[in-house]
Design a protein around this motif. Structure first.
Motif, PDB file in Angstrom:
ATOM      1  N   ASP A 127     -13.811 -21.138  30.594  1.00  0.00           N
ATOM      2  CA  ASP A 127     -12.733 -21.880  30.909  1.00  0.00           C
ATOM      3  C   ASP A 127     -13.163 -21.866  32.225  1.00  0.00           C
ATOM      4  O   ASP A 127     -13.304 -20.970  33.129  1.00  0.00           O
ATOM      5  CB  ASP A 127     -11.795 -21.696  30.321  1.00  0.00           C
ATOM      6  CG  ASP A 127     -10.555 -21.965  30.327  1.00  0.00           C
ATOM      7  OD1 ASP A 127     -10.906 -23.804  31.455  1.00  0.00           O
ATOM      8  OD2 ASP A 127      -9.001 -22.377  29.712  1.00  0.00           O
ATOM      9  N   ARG A 128     -13.502 -23.377  33.411  1.00  0.00           N
ATOM     10  CA  ARG A 128     -12.964 -23.598  34.646  1.00  0.00           C
ATOM     11  C   ARG A 128     -11.537 -23.851  34.862  1.00  0.00           C
ATOM     12  O   ARG A 128     -11.581 -23.239  36.067  1.00  0.00           O
ATOM     13  CB  ARG A 128     -13.585 -24.734  34.846  1.00  0.00           C
ATOM     14  CG  ARG A 128     -15.490 -25.342  34.652  1.00  0.00           C
ATOM     15  CD  ARG A 128     -15.813 -24.280  35.521  1.00  0.00           C
ATOM     16  NE  ARG A 128     -17.181 -23.787  35.481  1.00  0.00           N
ATOM     17  CZ  ARG A 128     -18.338 -23.408  36.162  1.00  0.00           C
ATOM     18  NH1 ARG A 128     -17.674 -22.242  36.929  1.00  0.00           N
ATOM     19  NH2 ARG A 128     -19.756 -22.747  35.726  1.00  0.00           N
ATOM     20  N   HIS A 129     -10.755 -23.653  34.362  1.00  0.00           N
ATOM     21  CA  HIS A 129      -9.493 -23.308  35.106  1.00  0.00           C
ATOM     22  C   HIS A 129      -9.200 -21.893  34.877  1.00  0.00           C
ATOM     23  O   HIS A 129      -7.828 -21.845  35.463  1.00  0.00           O
ATOM     24  CB  HIS A 129      -7.951 -23.628  33.678  1.00  0.00           C
ATOM     25  CG  HIS A 129      -8.430 -25.410  33.522  1.00  0.00           C
ATOM     26  ND1 HIS A 129      -7.960 -26.007  34.282  1.00  0.00           N
ATOM     27  CD2 HIS A 129      -8.761 -26.204  33.037  1.00  0.00           C
ATOM     28  CE1 HIS A 129      -8.620 -27.441  34.067  1.00  0.00           C
ATOM     29  NE2 HIS A 129      -8.988 -27.518  32.978  1.00  0.00           N
TER      30      HIS A 129
END
Length: 228
Positions: A127-129
């Motif tokens: 997850d890039r967040h």
């Protein structure tokens, strides 16, 4: 079918009775594969993390090279390693030819692209967040690194398992670099090929059962770790 059943029965007797030739091949396999996997994991996971996490100019080209290296035939790797460590090669003076260390070097080259590529894939699917969230919570670089690795731990385990499976089942490197020397560099896979060719079907089955048991043990261990 009778000779197959007889082979299985004789294989059980060889394993339970502690046949020296059978267990010598098992010991050589475990020793070589342990060294190669340790080297490939220690080197491959950090490189895979860098390849999957960061963006840089030649990333796509490097990824193409790594993905291509995953499909290298074991006999080709064995040929290259043999050329380097033979008496006429640049590393000939190190005396690595026909040794378990030489086999481990070849198996490391075999496993390393698998670890790097699958580790990079696992990191890319993260997850890039997560990075933004960790930074907002005040995480430093060390905490950011370990938290990211923990997030993709199952992908890293899968990378290690895939590499281990390729190392345990290869024949070309062990045969060419190790020389298939009895009591010294004869591994499970080379012993299976040799003994089956000689008509010693029971010995081949016995070693095959050991190979399956090792694979089952590795998978069971990973399943246990996932549950934990």
């Amino acid at each position: 079918m009778e000779f197959i059943l007889a082979g299985f029965i004789e294989a059980v007797h060889l394993l339970i009775g502690g046949d020296r030739q059978t267990w010598s091949a098992v010991a050589a396999t475990v020793q070589a594969s342990t060294g190669s996997m340790a080297a490939s994991l220690v080197t491959g996971i950090p490189l895979g993390f860098v390849l999957g996490y960061f963006n840089f100019p030649i990333k796509r080209q490097l990824r193409l090279v790594v993905d291509t290296a995953m499909a290298l035939p074991t006999v080709f790797i064995g040929l290259v390693v043999y050329a380097f460590i033979s008496s006429r090669g640049p590393l000939g003076e190190m005396g690595l030819l026909f040794t378990l260390k030489g086999i481990a070097i070849g198996q490391t080259i075999l496993a390393l692209p698998v670890v790097i590529a699958l580790s990079a894939t696992a990191v890319e699917s993260m997850d890039r967040h997560l990075r933004t969230l960790l930074i907002s919570l005040g995480a430093n670089r060390r905490q950011l690194l370990f938290s990211s690795l923990w997030e993709v731990r199952y992908g890293l385990l899968a990378a290690g398992l895939s590499a281990y499976g390729r190392v345990m089942t290869e024949v070309g490197i062990s045969m060419m670099v190790g020389g298939n020397i009895k009591w010294h560099t004869r591994t499970i896979t080379t012993a299976i090929a040799l003994e089956t060719g000689k008509g010693m079907f029971s010995t081949g089955i016995a070693l095959g059962l050991v190979l399956i048991t090792i694979a089952f043990g590795v998978n069971a261990s990973l399943s246990f770790l996932r549950k934990k």
